[in-house]
Write a protein that holds these residues in place. Structure first.
Motif, short mmCIF file in Angstrom:
data_model
loop_
_atom_site.label_atom_id
_atom_site.label_comp_id
_atom_site.label_asym_id
_atom_site.label_seq_id
_atom_site.Cartn_x
_atom_site.Cartn_y
_atom_site.Cartn_z
N ARG A 47 -3.82 59.57 35.55
CA ARG A 47 -5.13 59.74 35.51
C ARG A 47 -5.68 58.59 36.26
NH1 ARG A 47 -7.29 63.45 31.45
NH2 ARG A 47 -9.25 62.20 31.46
N PRO A 48 -6.67 58.62 37.06
CA PRO A 48 -7.33 57.63 37.90
C PRO A 48 -8.33 56.64 36.91
CG PRO A 48 -8.60 59.51 38.20
CD PRO A 48 -7.42 59.80 37.41
N ARG A 78 0.88 53.28 29.65
CA ARG A 78 1.73 52.99 30.88
C ARG A 78 0.76 53.06 32.13
NH1 ARG A 78 3.44 56.65 34.64
NH2 ARG A 78 5.07 55.87 36.24
N LEU A 79 1.10 52.23 33.19
CA LEU A 79 0.64 52.26 34.35
C LEU A 79 1.50 52.93 35.39
CD1 LEU A 79 -1.19 48.79 34.57
CD2 LEU A 79 -2.25 51.17 33.75
N PHE A 129 -3.19 55.71 35.11
CA PHE A 129 -2.66 55.49 33.96
C PHE A 129 -2.00 56.81 33.07
CE2 PHE A 129 -6.05 56.79 30.93
CZ PHE A 129 -7.10 56.80 32.01
N GLY A 130 -0.98 56.56 32.44
CA GLY A 130 -0.64 58.12 31.75
C GLY A 130 0.93 58.19 32.51
N PRO A 131 1.34 59.37 31.73
CA PRO A 131 3.06 59.59 31.83
C PRO A 131 3.35 59.58 33.27
CG PRO A 131 2.20 61.11 30.11
CD PRO A 131 0.92 60.06 30.78
N ALA A 134 7.58 53.83 41.78
CA ALA A 134 7.51 53.77 40.38
C ALA A 134 6.46 53.02 39.94
CB ALA A 134 8.98 52.97 39.94
N GLY A 135 6.03 53.17 38.80
CA GLY A 135 5.01 52.29 38.13
C GLY A 135 5.34 50.81 38.01
#
Ligand code: MG
Length: 289
Positions: free
Chosen positions: A13-14, A73-74, A6-8, A117-118
């Motif tokens: 980050r895990p 955001r994932l 998660f994060g930009p 991509a996420g």
């Protein structure tokens, strides 16, 4: 466990996704790096050095660092895999709509890691492209495998995730092979979760669906696949070393938009929804590249 990042973009980050965060009765994300600074990411080092047992230990700790999921955001649930191995023509109904030639051995191809991509990121399509979505069940490799037997190969699977093998049919036709057509930036939404193998006792029972503009285009069971995961891992590992974090996707079922009459192709502004029972749902907006 449901592993997430998660994060930009580029700074994820895990985490571990918790459906019911304690005392909150809503979803939360265990912030793994806030509890274990040495776990930088879900990469080859993580799977080979620390592995999933370490996460189970963090989950059992009293003082867990949990962040809310709202507005988060994932990213793809694995960090920059060394390989994204994909499979052509592994479902009979997709073969029928593609070229009707059933392969006698798995057809492996690759997507560039930069296409990742996420799960809810936009899919960006060029103006001259003819773009399909392909819902696929993907296995994530958890340990190094070279020349592994079919009997042993499932022990190399860390877990499962959803891979949308977005494809530009115009480029695929023009090139006579698939790398460019499959590898444009954003053409590989992955996730939302890496669901650990212990929580997926029978991957072939899973139902795969994809929707474009709310219309169901694919709806199938993984049991319809021709070459199964144990065989695919053994087959691939006879040719190349599989490393922790590598992604192996198992092909798409029939129903792709370009094979429909009239065709259902992606256009800017579309909403795409791709899901696999138990593994979550991806929702992407289509934008011009
Ligand atoms: Mg595919």
């Amino acid at each position: 466990m449901k592993l997430v990042r998660f994060g930009p973009p580029g700074a994820e980050r895990p985490g571990v996704w918790l459906e019911d965060a304690p005392g909150k009765e809503q979803a939360g994300i265990l912030d793994v790096r806030a509890m274990a600074f040495d776990i930088e990411d879900y990469d080859a080092h993580f799977f080979s050095r620390w592995g999933l047992e370490r996460l189970r230990g963090l989950l059992a700790e009293k003082n867990r660092k949990i962040v809310p999921t709202e507005g988060v955001r994932l990213g793809p649930p694995v960090a920059r895999p060394g390989k994204i191995i994909c499979l052509g023509k592994n479902y009979r109904d997709h073969i029928a709509e593609f070229d009707s030639k059933t392969p006698d051995r798995p057809i492996l191809f690759a997507k560039a890691a930069t296409s990742l991509a996420g799960p809810n990121d936009p899919i960006r399509i060029p103006a001259d492209a003819e773009v399909d979505v392909e819902v696929e069940l993907a296995a994530v490799i958890g340990k190094t495998a070279r020349n592994i037997s079919e009997d042993e190969s499932m022990s190399c699977v860390a877990g499962y995730t959803i891979l949308d093998d977005v494809t530009d049919r115009a480029a695929q036709r023009a090139d006579g092979q698939w790398f460019r057509a499959k590898s444009r930036d954003t053409f590989c939404p992955l996730g939302p979760f890496l669901v650990t193998a212990d929580e997926v006792p029978d991957p072939y029972a899973l139902r795969l669906t994809s929707k474009i503009r709310g219309q169901v285009v694919q709806d199938a069971r993984a049991s319809d696949m021709i070459f199964r995961i144990a065989h695919l891992i053994a087959y691939a590992s006879a040719a190349m070393t599989l490393e922790p974090g590598d992604v192996l996707s198992t092909g798409t079922p029939g129903g792709i938009g370009s094979a429909r009459q009239p065709p259902v192709l992606l256009r800017p502004g579309d909403e795409v929804e791709v899901g696999i029972e138990g593994l979550g749902v991806q929702r992407n907006r289509v934008e011009p590249a």
